[in-house]
Design a protein around this motif. Structure first.
Motif, PDB file in Angstrom:
ATOM      1  N   ASN B 126      17.991  34.167 -58.215  1.00  0.00           N
ATOM      2  CA  ASN B 126      19.001  34.012 -57.173  1.00  0.00           C
ATOM      3  C   ASN B 126      18.539  32.974 -56.164  1.00  0.00           C
ATOM      4  O   ASN B 126      17.366  32.932 -55.791  1.00  0.00           O
ATOM      5  CB  ASN B 126      19.219  35.349 -56.453  1.00  0.00           C
ATOM      6  N   TYR B 127      19.504  32.176 -55.736  1.00  0.00           N
ATOM      7  CA  TYR B 127      19.183  31.136 -54.759  1.00  0.00           C
ATOM      8  C   TYR B 127      20.280  31.105 -53.704  1.00  0.00           C
ATOM      9  O   TYR B 127      21.440  31.443 -53.982  1.00  0.00           O
ATOM     10  CB  TYR B 127      19.080  29.770 -55.441  1.00  0.00           C
ATOM     11  N   ASP B 128      19.901  30.690 -52.521  1.00  0.00           N
ATOM     12  CA  ASP B 128      20.900  30.619 -51.451  1.00  0.00           C
ATOM     13  C   ASP B 128      21.004  29.241 -50.807  1.00  0.00           C
ATOM     14  O   ASP B 128      21.749  29.051 -49.857  1.00  0.00           O
ATOM     15  CB  ASP B 128      20.608  31.689 -50.382  1.00  0.00           C
ATOM     16  N   ARG B 129      20.237  28.273 -51.316  1.00  0.00           N
ATOM     17  CA  ARG B 129      20.262  26.968 -50.655  1.00  0.00           C
ATOM     18  C   ARG B 129      19.792  25.884 -51.618  1.00  0.00           C
ATOM     19  O   ARG B 129      18.921  26.128 -52.470  1.00  0.00           O
ATOM     20  CB  ARG B 129      19.341  27.019 -49.419  1.00  0.00           C
ATOM     21  N   ILE B 130      20.396  24.705 -51.506  1.00  0.00           N
ATOM     22  CA  ILE B 130      19.902  23.532 -52.232  1.00  0.00           C
ATOM     23  C   ILE B 130      19.667  22.417 -51.212  1.00  0.00           C
ATOM     24  O   ILE B 130      20.480  22.216 -50.294  1.00  0.00           O
ATOM     25  CB  ILE B 130      20.863  23.102 -53.357  1.00  0.00           C
ATOM     26  N   THR B 131      18.562  21.749 -51.383  1.00  0.00           N
ATOM     27  CA  THR B 131      18.150  20.705 -50.437  1.00  0.00           C
ATOM     28  C   THR B 131      17.768  19.453 -51.218  1.00  0.00           C
ATOM     29  O   THR B 131      17.155  19.554 -52.286  1.00  0.00           O
ATOM     30  CB  THR B 131      16.927  21.183 -49.623  1.00  0.00           C
ATOM     31  N   PHE B 132      18.155  18.327 -50.708  1.00  0.00           N
ATOM     32  CA  PHE B 132      17.694  17.072 -51.319  1.00  0.00           C
ATOM     33  C   PHE B 132      17.669  15.985 -50.246  1.00  0.00           C
ATOM     34  O   PHE B 132      18.135  16.208 -49.120  1.00  0.00           O
ATOM     35  CB  PHE B 132      18.584  16.664 -52.494  1.00  0.00           C
ATOM     36  N   SER B 133      17.130  14.854 -50.603  1.00  0.00           N
ATOM     37  CA  SER B 133      17.041  13.757 -49.642  1.00  0.00           C
ATOM     38  C   SER B 133      17.669  12.499 -50.221  1.00  0.00           C
ATOM     39  O   SER B 133      17.683  12.308 -51.443  1.00  0.00           O
ATOM     40  CB  SER B 133      15.579  13.470 -49.287  1.00  0.00           C
ATOM     41  N   VAL B 134      18.168  11.676 -49.344  1.00  0.00           N
ATOM     42  CA  VAL B 134      18.637  10.347 -49.740  1.00  0.00           C
ATOM     43  C   VAL B 134      17.545   9.359 -49.338  1.00  0.00           C
ATOM     44  O   VAL B 134      17.166   9.293 -48.167  1.00  0.00           O
ATOM     45  CB  VAL B 134      19.968   9.994 -49.064  1.00  0.00           C
ATOM     46  N   GLY B 135      17.039   8.649 -50.326  1.00  0.00           N
ATOM     47  CA  GLY B 135      15.907   7.759 -50.091  1.00  0.00           C
ATOM     48  C   GLY B 135      14.666   8.311 -50.773  1.00  0.00           C
ATOM     49  O   GLY B 135      14.751   9.232 -51.593  1.00  0.00           O
ATOM     50  N   LEU B 136      13.547   7.747 -50.435  1.00  0.00           N
ATOM     51  CA  LEU B 136      12.278   8.159 -51.037  1.00  0.00           C
ATOM     52  C   LEU B 136      11.313   8.542 -49.924  1.00  0.00           C
ATOM     53  O   LEU B 136      11.316   7.911 -48.855  1.00  0.00           O
ATOM     54  CB  LEU B 136      11.686   7.010 -51.859  1.00  0.00           C
ATOM     55  N   ASP B 137      10.523   9.581 -50.188  1.00  0.00           N
ATOM     56  CA  ASP B 137       9.581   9.978 -49.139  1.00  0.00           C
ATOM     57  C   ASP B 137       8.490   8.918 -48.972  1.00  0.00           C
ATOM     58  O   ASP B 137       8.399   7.961 -49.753  1.00  0.00           O
ATOM     59  CB  ASP B 137       8.999  11.364 -49.428  1.00  0.00           C
ATOM     60  N   VAL B 138       7.672   9.120 -47.980  1.00  0.00           N
ATOM     61  CA  VAL B 138       6.683   8.097 -47.602  1.00  0.00           C
ATOM     62  C   VAL B 138       5.786   7.717 -48.777  1.00  0.00           C
ATOM     63  O   VAL B 138       5.494   6.535 -49.000  1.00  0.00           O
ATOM     64  CB  VAL B 138       5.826   8.615 -46.421  1.00  0.00           C
ATOM     65  N   VAL B 139       5.379   8.711 -49.541  1.00  0.00           N
ATOM     66  CA  VAL B 139       4.461   8.449 -50.653  1.00  0.00           C
ATOM     67  C   VAL B 139       5.169   7.642 -51.739  1.00  0.00           C
ATOM     68  O   VAL B 139       4.660   6.625 -52.224  1.00  0.00           O
ATOM     69  CB  VAL B 139       3.908   9.768 -51.227  1.00  0.00           C
ATOM     70  N   GLN B 140       6.363   8.096 -52.106  1.00  0.00           N
ATOM     71  CA  GLN B 140       7.112   7.378 -53.151  1.00  0.00           C
ATOM     72  C   GLN B 140       7.476   5.971 -52.687  1.00  0.00           C
ATOM     73  O   GLN B 140       7.426   5.010 -53.461  1.00  0.00           O
ATOM     74  CB  GLN B 140       8.374   8.147 -53.517  1.00  0.00           C
ATOM     75  N   ASN B 141       7.820   5.856 -51.421  1.00  0.00           N
ATOM     76  CA  ASN B 141       8.250   4.564 -50.899  1.00  0.00           C
ATOM     77  C   ASN B 141       7.098   3.560 -50.860  1.00  0.00           C
ATOM     78  O   ASN B 141       7.320   2.354 -50.856  1.00  0.00           O
ATOM     79  CB  ASN B 141       8.844   4.745 -49.496  1.00  0.00           C
ATOM     80  N   ALA B 142       5.890   4.063 -50.837  1.00  0.00           N
ATOM     81  CA  ALA B 142       4.724   3.170 -50.830  1.00  0.00           C
ATOM     82  C   ALA B 142       4.212   2.914 -52.241  1.00  0.00           C
ATOM     83  O   ALA B 142       3.188   2.259 -52.422  1.00  0.00           O
ATOM     84  CB  ALA B 142       3.613   3.789 -49.987  1.00  0.00           C
ATOM     85  N   GLY B 143       4.951   3.409 -53.237  1.00  0.00           N
ATOM     86  CA  GLY B 143       4.496   3.286 -54.623  1.00  0.00           C
ATOM     87  C   GLY B 143       4.560   1.854 -55.137  1.00  0.00           C
ATOM     88  O   GLY B 143       5.208   0.990 -54.553  1.00  0.00           O
ATOM     89  N   ASP B 144       3.884   1.653 -56.239  1.00  0.00           N
ATOM     90  CA  ASP B 144       3.829   0.334 -56.869  1.00  0.00           C
ATOM     91  C   ASP B 144       4.774   0.330 -58.071  1.00  0.00           C
ATOM     92  O   ASP B 144       4.524   1.006 -59.065  1.00  0.00           O
ATOM     93  CB  ASP B 144       2.390   0.066 -57.326  1.00  0.00           C
ATOM     94  N   PRO B 145       5.874  -0.414 -57.995  1.00  0.00           N
ATOM     95  CA  PRO B 145       6.858  -0.379 -59.084  1.00  0.00           C
ATOM     96  C   PRO B 145       6.341  -0.913 -60.415  1.00  0.00           C
ATOM     97  O   PRO B 145       6.943  -0.672 -61.450  1.00  0.00           O
ATOM     98  CB  PRO B 145       8.012  -1.225 -58.553  1.00  0.00           C
ATOM     99  N   THR B 146       5.216  -1.638 -60.377  1.00  0.00           N
ATOM    100  CA  THR B 146       4.671  -2.125 -61.657  1.00  0.00           C
ATOM    101  C   THR B 146       4.045  -0.997 -62.461  1.00  0.00           C
ATOM    102  O   THR B 146       3.766  -1.163 -63.639  1.00  0.00           O
ATOM    103  CB  THR B 146       3.599  -3.210 -61.441  1.00  0.00           C
ATOM    104  N   LYS B 147       3.815   0.151 -61.818  1.00  0.00           N
ATOM    105  CA  LYS B 147       3.145   1.253 -62.516  1.00  0.00           C
ATOM    106  C   LYS B 147       4.113   2.106 -63.336  1.00  0.00           C
ATOM    107  O   LYS B 147       3.689   3.010 -64.045  1.00  0.00           O
ATOM    108  CB  LYS B 147       2.424   2.163 -61.513  1.00  0.00           C
ATOM    109  N   TYR B 148       5.382   1.847 -63.176  1.00  0.00           N
ATOM    110  CA  TYR B 148       6.367   2.704 -63.843  1.00  0.00           C
ATOM    111  C   TYR B 148       6.975   2.013 -65.066  1.00  0.00           C
ATOM    112  O   TYR B 148       7.221   0.811 -65.033  1.00  0.00           O
ATOM    113  CB  TYR B 148       7.490   3.063 -62.868  1.00  0.00           C
ATOM    114  N   PRO B 149       7.248   2.787 -66.112  1.00  0.00           N
ATOM    115  CA  PRO B 149       7.943   2.203 -67.262  1.00  0.00           C
ATOM    116  C   PRO B 149       9.345   1.751 -66.864  1.00  0.00           C
ATOM    117  O   PRO B 149       9.902   2.217 -65.867  1.00  0.00           O
ATOM    118  CB  PRO B 149       7.990   3.351 -68.274  1.00  0.00           C
TER     119      PRO B 149
END
Lengths: 376, 267
Positions: B126-149
């Motif tokens: 059972n759940y009573d809430r869903i949460t999400f964000s628009v954008g990327l958090d600080v860690v993801q936003n500082a990521g290196d796009p060359t590292k991803y397939p």
């Protein structure tokens, strides 16, 4: 005797699987060495700050494949009259473009209608040709041989001419483990060679690595490249300050690759004689859109744009500064079209050009690995 | 170098290596497209983002009116959704670290994939809430796009990275308008929000009971395109037709970010 029979059987199977089944058997037989290609990861040759190449699973890069592809890239026998190779219209000294020509001329002296595209870090591209009609380098390499306004040959004839040369059969075996090449393997080999053509040692690259300090003018040009032109307005909407910017980075900014690999209408025409991307997709909203080329070695790839209309870099900069025209499909990123462009001053234009010249890579232009090999 | 020093260096190297290995989740290795693995039985939940223009489904280059009666079109609309959680009585379960939602993009020709949907696996319960964000958090936003397939949502191939600033674009909308009412769509707009300051979180109350008898759910998240410009705050699109990362005028990006956050509805 038993071993010889096994070897003969193996060769028979290989030959019977060839795409051009009706080709004549090779005239001079070759002695087969062990098939043991040397695989190479081309991504190791790219600077770390560039994107990574997606190498097709069915065409892994090998030293032998690159070597074969290089020979084929410069092989005029692939053309109908034996006078033109891929290298004829893609000259290394010109960033693998056609010797400063606006349009290329095929073996029948018919002129094309699009400027020869450069081959620079081609393994990073996600589509090929100005309209993106080829999805892979292998598809791209397949086309020009039979194109009537380019090399104007039939693949079976081209394949037969290549397989008549024992050195090619030997190289083909080393690269692909077959004793007779076909059109697919020839295209794959050329694609491997093209993928190996990497530029990553320009002044800009050395600046990225901390090995070169840009001049103040080059650095100002870099900042303009990566900056929007902005206007500060008062509460009444009057422009009180203009912050200069050249707006290049939207389409040419991705990760030092200097292209977003997409298609844009960059404000060159109100009416289009060349439909561009629309010819491939059939969508009217793609009319007049063309692939964004990388700017690496742009100093050497003149003339510019899909139709080679601009002879110099200065003309290109003038276009984006003051020459944009509106059309139905103009890209929203051309946001200064209403005032003709980003309106750079003479000193800003000079700085932007100085930065663009830092993308020249003499090591690339002179790299013997990319040049025409000695005759076979 | 004596043996004692060698042993210390070896121990430190082993510790660093083990930390590095454990900090690389399976999801990061595989890319974020598949739903996160969850222990035990789970339900398949699809989160669908739908955009409308005056109540009609948003379409590429289809004319619609803004609240001022001006004609406009959308040529590009895509944004990052990240850190999707469901929770019950405050205890949260992470479902998705990052996904790129594409509603309009003429360059996307792969119609086999539904680019406005995010597949989630939610453990039965059972759940009573869903949460999400628009954008990327600080860690993801500082990521290196060359590292991803290339297919990864954070890959450079998504055309969502600002190389100049080493950050991702969170929300991208581009198009044309007829601000002067002359019947031609000659005005251009384009807003690419980004930077950590534009990260916005959204939380909805949502009662979910997921079990073997209810193991497939759809969550529709809807918004009206006009609300992005005419929401809590109004953006003067004629005066400020674009924003592409100029920190001096980041207020424009804040308006877009806040309006979009406020305009999302869970149905």
């Amino acid at each position: 005797m038993r071993n010889i029979l096994i070897l003969l059987s193996f060769m028979f199977i290989l030959l019977s699987c060839s795409k051009e089944e009706k080709e004549d058997l090779p005239k001079d037989p070759i002695i087969l060495p062990p098939y043991n290609p040397t695989y190479v990861d081309l991504n190791d040759r790219l600077p770390s700050y560039l994107p990574r190449m997606d190498i097709p699973a069915d065409n892994k890069t090998t030293i032998e494949g690159i070597e074969l592809g290089r020979a084929l890239f410069y092989e005029p026998l692939l053309s109908g009259d034996g006078t033109q190779s891929c290298g004829s219209c893609h000259n290394q000294s010109y960033g693998f473009t056609d010797n400063g020509k606006k349009f290329s001329t095929g073996i029948d002296q018919v002129e094309g209608n699009r400027n020869s595209m450069q081959i620079i870090n081609a393994g990073l591209r996600t589509s090929f040709f100005w309209d993106g009609r080829a999805a892979t380098l292998e598809d791209q390499a397949f086309g020009p041989v039979t194109n009537p306004i380019e090399m104007h040959e039939k693949w079976p004839r081209a394949v037969a001419k290549i397989n008549d040369i024992s050195t090619y059969r030997e190289m083909g075996y080393k690269a692909f483990g077959v004793v007779q090449l076909d059109s697919v393997l020839i295209s794959k080999a050329i694609a491997q060679f093209e993928r190996s053509i990497i530029s990553g040692n320009s002044k800009y690259d050395r600046w990225k690595k901390g090995e070169y300090q840009m001049t103040p003018q080059e650095d100002y040009g870099r900042k303009l490249f990566n900056k929007d032109r902005d206007e500060i307005r008062d509460s009444l909407g009057n422009v009180i300050q203009v912050i200069p910017g050249a707006d290049c980075f939207h389409c040419h900014g991705d990760l030092s690759d200097f292209t977003d690999n997409l298609f844009h209408n960059n404000g060159m025409d109100e009416i289009f004689t060349d439909p561009g991307r629309e010819k491939v997709t059939g969508n009217a909203y793609d009319r007049g859109k063309f692939k964004v080329p990388t700017l690496r070695n742009i100093e050497h790839t003149a003339p510019y744009m899909h139709d080679g209309r601009f002879k110099t870099l200065d003309e290109v900069i003038d276009h984006y500064s003051d020459g944009l025209v509106h059309s139905a499909t103009i890209d929203p990123l051309m946001k200064n079209v209403d005032i003709g462009g980003v309106r750079l001053s003479l000193s800003e234009k000079a700085a932007l050009k100085a930065f663009l010249l830092t993308l020249s890579d003499p090591d690339f232009l002179d790299n013997p690995d990319y040049s025409e090999p000695p005759p076979l | 170098m004596n043996m004692n020093t060698v042993s210390k260096i070896t121990a430190i190297l082993m510790l660093v290596t083990s930390l590095a290995l454990t900090s690389c989740s399976k999801e990061e290795e595989m890319g974020c497209w598949p739903p996160l693995d969850v222990p035990g039985d789970s339900a398949n939940v699809i989160m669908i983002f739908n955009a409308t223009t005056n109540g009609q489904p948003l379409e590429l280059l289809k004319n619609f009116k803004d609240p001022l009666g001006r004609t406009m079109q959308v040529e590009l609309l895509k944004f990052y959704v990240s850190n999707v959680f469901v929770s019950f009585n405050g205890a949260s379960t992470l479902l998705k670290k990052a996904a790129l939602v594409i509603l309009v993009d003429p360059n996307v020709t792969d119609t086999t994939k539904k680019h406005n949907e995010i597949a989630l696996k939610i453990p039965y319960g059972n759940y009573d809430r869903i949460t999400f964000s628009v954008g990327l958090d600080v860690v993801q936003n500082a990521g290196d796009p060359t590292k991803y397939p290339s297919a990864h949502p954070l890959s450079i191939n998504q055309n969502t990275y600002w190389d100049a600033w080493g950050k991702y674009k969170f929300f991208m909308i581009e198009g044309k308008g007829d601000w002067d009412g002359d019947g031609t769509l000659t005005n251009i707009y384009g807003y690419h929000t980004g930077f950590d300051e534009c990260y916005r979180s959204i939380s909805f109350e949502k009662m979910l009971t997921l079990d073997a008898t209810n193991s497939n759910e759809t969550l529709n998240v809807n918004f009206e395109v006009n609300d992005v410009f005419f929401g809590k705050d109004t953006l003067d699109m004629k005066l400020h037709p674009s924003w592409h990362g100029d920190i001096n005028t980041i207020e424009t990006a804040f308006i877009i970010s806040d309006n979009f956050q406020e305009g999302l509805r869970l149905n």
